[in-house]
Design a protein around this motif. Structure first.
Motif, mmCIF file in Angstrom:
data_model
loop_
_atom_site.group_PDB
_atom_site.id
_atom_site.type_symbol
_atom_site.label_atom_id
_atom_site.label_comp_id
_atom_site.label_asym_id
_atom_site.label_seq_id
_atom_site.Cartn_x
_atom_site.Cartn_y
_atom_site.Cartn_z
ATOM 1 N N ARG A 219 -9.916 32.267 119.978
ATOM 2 C CA ARG A 219 -9.676 32.233 121.586
ATOM 3 C C ARG A 219 -10.161 33.040 122.340
ATOM 4 O O ARG A 219 -10.529 32.927 123.499
ATOM 5 C CB ARG A 219 -8.096 32.103 121.695
ATOM 6 C CG ARG A 219 -7.432 31.972 123.019
ATOM 7 C CD ARG A 219 -5.897 31.865 122.851
ATOM 8 N NE ARG A 219 -5.551 30.419 122.057
ATOM 9 C CZ ARG A 219 -4.162 30.261 121.874
ATOM 10 N NH1 ARG A 219 -3.271 31.077 122.443
ATOM 11 N NH2 ARG A 219 -3.942 29.212 121.251
ATOM 12 N N ARG B 173 -13.698 32.630 123.067
ATOM 13 C CA ARG B 173 -13.955 31.408 124.050
ATOM 14 C C ARG B 173 -13.655 31.959 125.296
ATOM 15 O O ARG B 173 -14.588 31.627 126.413
ATOM 16 C CB ARG B 173 -13.025 30.598 123.724
ATOM 17 C CG ARG B 173 -13.217 29.068 124.495
ATOM 18 C CD ARG B 173 -12.230 27.994 123.902
ATOM 19 N NE ARG B 173 -12.488 27.855 122.759
ATOM 20 C CZ ARG B 173 -11.337 27.974 121.825
ATOM 21 N NH1 ARG B 173 -10.057 28.613 122.203
ATOM 22 N NH2 ARG B 173 -11.476 27.597 120.495
ATOM 23 N N GLY B 174 -12.781 32.828 125.787
ATOM 24 C CA GLY B 174 -12.306 33.246 126.968
ATOM 25 C C GLY B 174 -13.339 34.289 127.443
ATOM 26 O O GLY B 174 -13.681 34.203 128.674
#
Length: 366
Positions: free
Chosen positions: A120, A123-124
């Motif tokens: 996550r 991805r950010g």
């Protein structure tokens, strides 16, 4: 009766291990290979030893101006004295912390694939690098808002301009290329025809011609009073040119997806855009990571062509400095510095693509 005791394992002969084994297997496996190795080695040594002496051993790295240089030896004082200009062009020296901060943020955006971070978070960071970083970087470098002093694009130059052209060009060309690739495979004849004409037109025209057109001809088609910045015109030309090549790279990935994947997506009841976004494009883009990396490296090297329209990228900055009569004997040092900078970035992008490709490799192969 004495029981039989096996002897301990003995190491292989010296000639069958280590460096000697590698030399015998690769360089001296036969008398012909040995002769070729000796001849090539002789010519390499006769060339490299004088080159090393010129570039490092007898070279001058520090001193006061051109007077400190030695005849027949490399004078790296040239690079030391003009380093700031090579990096930032005519950008005001007191404000160079702004592009430096922008490039630090860029470095932080590309580092996560090399670190064991949660998916996550990676991805950010990737989303920030594709969306927030271009906007934030432009605000930092151009200024004019939030109390930052405005710096005209005519003052941008050096390696800073090279990186801006390459980064913005590829960020803008990738989504356009994906849309063109999908359009070329569309079942609607009009959409397919427009995409085919666009791709074939831009691929058939040299980039140098496109830059001339963007810089000289484009303003003639604009209404009176409407002007585009020279850097913006160059970015538009580079983006459209690279988008055509990116489209063909992505189209190759789409064609490599088995037909069963398309049929399975349709069987799930997904619409066209959801099929592409969730199933087809992730697989296609994973396949074409090497092709995308090759396009990015090609774009990075092609940025040197902006010199012909008056933009001083890294090569242009070095070339303009060499026109100074005081430094007319350091042409080799200047171009070697440019070559080294391009090699570092191109090699880094190549290794980065290998890392990304390895992380995306989910095939269960032995």
């Amino acid at each position: 009766m004495v029981p039989h005791q096996p002897l301990p394992n003995q190491p292989p002969p010296v000639t069958q291990r280590g460096v000697i084994r590698w030399l015998r297997a690769n360089l001296f496996s036969s008398w012909i290979n040995g002769l070729v190795t000796l001849v090539v080695g002789y010519y390499l040594l006769s060339t490299l030893i004088p080159l090393i002496d010129w570039a490092f051993i007898g070279a001058v790295f520090t001193g006061d101006g051109v007077d400190a240089c030695r005849p027949g030896k490399a004078c790296w004082i040239f690079v030391e004295e003009r380093f700031g200009f090579f990096m930032y062009g005519f950008y005001p020296e007191a404000l160079r912390w702004r592009p430096t901060l922008a490039f630090v943020l860029f470095a932080l955006a590309v580092v996560p694939p090399f670190l064991p971070l949660p998916a996550r978070l990676r991805r950010g960071v990737a989303i920030f690098g594709l969306t927030g970083l271009p906007v934030g970087g432009y605000i930092l470098i151009a200024g004019g808002v939030f109390g930052l002093e405005s710096v005209d694009t005519s003052q941008w130059g050096g390696l800073m301009l090279t990186l801006i052209l390459a980064y913005v060009g590829i960020i803008a060309a990738l989504p356009i290329g994906v849309a063109l690739a999908l359009g070329r495979r569309s079942e609607m004849p009009v959409i397919r025809g427009i995409c085919v004409i666009f791709i074939e037109f831009w691929r058939a025209v040299p980039l140098i011609t496109i830059l001339f057109m963007a810089s000289v001809m484009l303003p003639l088609f604009l209404p009176d009073g409407v002007t585009f910045d020279k850097l913006l015109r160059a970015l538009i030309g580079i983006t459209l040119f690279q988008a055509a090549y990116m489209a063909e790279v992505v189209r190759g990935g789409l064609q490599a997806i088995p037909k069963g994947q398309y049929e399975a997506a349709e069987a799930l009841g997904l619409g066209y855009w959801r099929r592409m976004r969730l199933i087809i494009l992730p697989q296609a883009l994973k396949i074409v990571v090497p092709g995308i990396a090759n396009t990015v490296i090609s774009l990075f090297k092609d940025t040197t062509l902006v010199l012909i329209i008056g933009l001083f990228d890294l090569l242009g900055a070095v070339k303009s400095t060499l026109s100074d009569p005081a430094w007319n004997n350091v042409m080799a040092e200047g171009y070697l510095f440019v070559a080294f900078c391009f090699w570092v970035f191109c090699f880094g992008m190549s290794r980065y693509s290998h890392r990304v490709e390895k992380q995306l490799d989910t095939d269960h192969r032995q």
